[in-house]
Design a protein around this motif. Sequence first.
Motif, PDB file in Angstrom:
ATOM      1  N   VAL A  28     -24.351 -56.971  60.989  1.00  0.00           N
ATOM      2  CA  VAL A  28     -23.796 -56.185  62.100  1.00  0.00           C
ATOM      3  C   VAL A  28     -22.267 -56.215  62.048  1.00  0.00           C
ATOM      4  N   GLU A  29     -21.694 -57.399  61.787  1.00  0.00           N
ATOM      5  CA  GLU A  29     -20.240 -57.508  61.675  1.00  0.00           C
ATOM      6  C   GLU A  29     -19.725 -56.701  60.492  1.00  0.00           C
ATOM      7  N   GLN A  30     -20.466 -56.721  59.385  1.00  0.00           N
ATOM      8  CA  GLN A  30     -20.059 -55.962  58.211  1.00  0.00           C
ATOM      9  C   GLN A  30     -20.070 -54.469  58.496  1.00  0.00           C
ATOM     10  N   LEU A  31     -21.119 -53.991  59.168  1.00  0.00           N
ATOM     11  CA  LEU A  31     -21.184 -52.563  59.512  1.00  0.00           C
ATOM     12  C   LEU A  31     -20.073 -52.184  60.466  1.00  0.00           C
ATOM     13  N   SER A  32     -19.802 -53.039  61.434  1.00  0.00           N
ATOM     14  CA  SER A  32     -18.723 -52.782  62.376  1.00  0.00           C
ATOM     15  C   SER A  32     -17.378 -52.705  61.655  1.00  0.00           C
ATOM     16  N   ALA A  33     -17.158 -53.620  60.706  1.00  0.00           N
ATOM     17  CA  ALA A  33     -15.916 -53.621  59.942  1.00  0.00           C
ATOM     18  C   ALA A  33     -15.807 -52.367  59.077  1.00  0.00           C
ATOM     19  N   VAL A  34     -16.899 -51.929  58.497  1.00  0.00           N
ATOM     20  CA  VAL A  34     -16.905 -50.709  57.690  1.00  0.00           C
ATOM     21  C   VAL A  34     -16.593 -49.499  58.569  1.00  0.00           C
ATOM     22  N   ASP A  35     -17.218 -49.437  59.743  1.00  0.00           N
ATOM     23  CA  ASP A  35     -16.954 -48.333  60.671  1.00  0.00           C
ATOM     24  C   ASP A  35     -15.490 -48.314  61.095  1.00  0.00           C
ATOM     25  N   THR A  36     -14.928 -49.486  61.373  1.00  0.00           N
ATOM     26  CA  THR A  36     -13.522 -49.583  61.760  1.00  0.00           C
ATOM     27  C   THR A  36     -12.619 -49.113  60.627  1.00  0.00           C
ATOM     28  N   ALA A  37     -12.915 -49.549  59.417  1.00  0.00           N
ATOM     29  CA  ALA A  37     -12.115 -49.146  58.264  1.00  0.00           C
ATOM     30  C   ALA A  37     -12.203 -47.637  58.050  1.00  0.00           C
ATOM     31  N   ARG A  38     -13.403 -47.076  58.158  1.00  0.00           N
ATOM     32  CA  ARG A  38     -13.565 -45.614  58.005  1.00  0.00           C
ATOM     33  C   ARG A  38     -12.772 -44.882  59.079  1.00  0.00           C
ATOM     34  N   SER A  39     -12.856 -45.389  60.301  1.00  0.00           N
ATOM     35  CA  SER A  39     -12.125 -44.783  61.402  1.00  0.00           C
ATOM     36  C   SER A  39     -10.620 -44.838  61.141  1.00  0.00           C
ATOM     37  N   ASP A  40     -10.146 -45.991  60.653  1.00  0.00           N
ATOM     38  CA  ASP A  40      -8.726 -46.133  60.327  1.00  0.00           C
ATOM     39  C   ASP A  40      -8.330 -45.184  59.205  1.00  0.00           C
ATOM     40  N   PHE A  41      -9.144 -45.103  58.162  1.00  0.00           N
ATOM     41  CA  PHE A  41      -8.843 -44.187  57.063  1.00  0.00           C
ATOM     42  C   PHE A  41      -8.795 -42.743  57.547  1.00  0.00           C
ATOM     43  N   ASP A  42      -9.738 -42.364  58.400  1.00  0.00           N
ATOM     44  CA  ASP A  42      -9.750 -41.003  58.936  1.00  0.00           C
ATOM     45  C   ASP A  42      -8.478 -40.728  59.741  1.00  0.00           C
ATOM     46  N   ALA A  43      -8.079 -41.696  60.567  1.00  0.00           N
ATOM     47  CA  ALA A  43      -6.867 -41.537  61.372  1.00  0.00           C
ATOM     48  C   ALA A  43      -5.638 -41.439  60.475  1.00  0.00           C
ATOM     49  N   ILE A  44      -5.583 -42.245  59.417  1.00  0.00           N
ATOM     50  CA  ILE A  44      -4.445 -42.204  58.494  1.00  0.00           C
ATOM     51  C   ILE A  44      -4.391 -40.850  57.794  1.00  0.00           C
ATOM     52  N   ARG A  45      -5.534 -40.340  57.357  1.00  0.00           N
ATOM     53  CA  ARG A  45      -5.565 -39.021  56.709  1.00  0.00           C
ATOM     54  C   ARG A  45      -5.089 -37.930  57.658  1.00  0.00           C
ATOM     55  N   GLU A  46      -5.512 -38.035  58.908  1.00  0.00           N
ATOM     56  CA  GLU A  46      -5.170 -37.010  59.898  1.00  0.00           C
ATOM     57  C   GLU A  46      -3.703 -37.076  60.303  1.00  0.00           C
ATOM     58  N   LYS A  47      -3.193 -38.277  60.553  1.00  0.00           N
ATOM     59  CA  LYS A  47      -1.849 -38.434  61.123  1.00  0.00           C
ATOM     60  C   LYS A  47      -0.792 -38.787  60.098  1.00  0.00           C
ATOM     61  N   GLY A  48      -1.201 -39.349  58.989  1.00  0.00           N
ATOM     62  CA  GLY A  48      -0.245 -39.886  58.026  1.00  0.00           C
ATOM     63  C   GLY A  48      -0.051 -41.371  58.302  1.00  0.00           C
ATOM     64  N   LEU A  49       0.304 -42.119  57.270  1.00  0.00           N
ATOM     65  CA  LEU A  49       0.399 -43.563  57.378  1.00  0.00           C
ATOM     66  C   LEU A  49       1.473 -44.002  58.371  1.00  0.00           C
ATOM     67  N   SER A  50       2.625 -43.360  58.343  1.00  0.00           N
ATOM     68  CA  SER A  50       3.725 -43.766  59.235  1.00  0.00           C
ATOM     69  C   SER A  50       3.354 -43.586  60.703  1.00  0.00           C
ATOM     70  N   TRP A  52       0.318 -43.350  62.005  1.00  0.00           N
ATOM     71  CA  TRP A  52      -0.775 -44.271  62.329  1.00  0.00           C
ATOM     72  C   TRP A  52      -0.222 -45.673  62.572  1.00  0.00           C
ATOM     73  N   ALA A  53       0.677 -46.125  61.706  1.00  0.00           N
ATOM     74  CA  ALA A  53       1.257 -47.461  61.852  1.00  0.00           C
ATOM     75  C   ALA A  53       2.068 -47.559  63.141  1.00  0.00           C
ATOM     76  N   ARG A  54       2.802 -46.491  63.478  1.00  0.00           N
ATOM     77  CA  ARG A  54       3.583 -46.484  64.720  1.00  0.00           C
ATOM     78  C   ARG A  54       2.654 -46.598  65.925  1.00  0.00           C
ATOM     79  N   GLU A  55       1.568 -45.854  65.900  1.00  0.00           N
ATOM     80  CA  GLU A  55       0.607 -45.916  67.003  1.00  0.00           C
ATOM     81  C   GLU A  55      -0.025 -47.303  67.106  1.00  0.00           C
ATOM     82  N   GLN A  56      -0.344 -47.906  65.961  1.00  0.00           N
ATOM     83  CA  GLN A  56      -0.918 -49.249  65.971  1.00  0.00           C
ATOM     84  C   GLN A  56       0.068 -50.249  66.564  1.00  0.00           C
ATOM     85  N   LYS A  57       1.325 -50.098  66.210  1.00  0.00           N
ATOM     86  CA  LYS A  57       2.371 -50.988  66.720  1.00  0.00           C
ATOM     87  C   LYS A  57       2.528 -50.820  68.230  1.00  0.00           C
ATOM     88  N   MET A  58       2.491 -49.591  68.698  1.00  0.00           N
ATOM     89  CA  MET A  58       2.616 -49.324  70.131  1.00  0.00           C
ATOM     90  C   MET A  58       1.424 -49.911  70.893  1.00  0.00           C
TER      91      MET A  58
END
Length: 129
Positions: A28-50, A52-58
């Motif tokens: 369950v933890e592994q699936l959750s981590a995979v889902d989180t990583a996919r979600s992060d990758f999707d957000a990075i693709r959509e917004k760009g790394l900079s 996404w990182a700014r939003e994470q920092k905020m």
Amino acid sequence: MSISLVSSFLGNIAGLTGTDSTRQKSPVEQLSAVDTARSDFDAIREKGLSEWAREQKMEALKEKLRAEILSSKGLSEDGVAALPDQQRNSVEDEIARLIQQKMEESIQRQVQDAVRSGKTEAVLLDIMV
């Protein structure tokens, strides 16, 4: 961009490959981590790394400020959740106002520091302030 943000993100990805020697993750933890990583990758693709990182920092700053404000008022997340609706809404409104105020003060400080030092690059909000 903060190196710690990128390294923690990459560390989370490394944990998906089983390199985390401290403990075995449940399926369950592994699936959750995979889902989180996919979600992060999707957000990075959509917004760009900079961006996404700014939003994470905020978001990290908001969480840190919220914890500090709750602590200064002698409250916990559970304590706030247990309050009657009207009182909880009042506390949440005050917390939101204080977070906004502290973030604006921090940004102003960084802009003033950048002006004094002659920086011409973008000013990023440092969560360590």
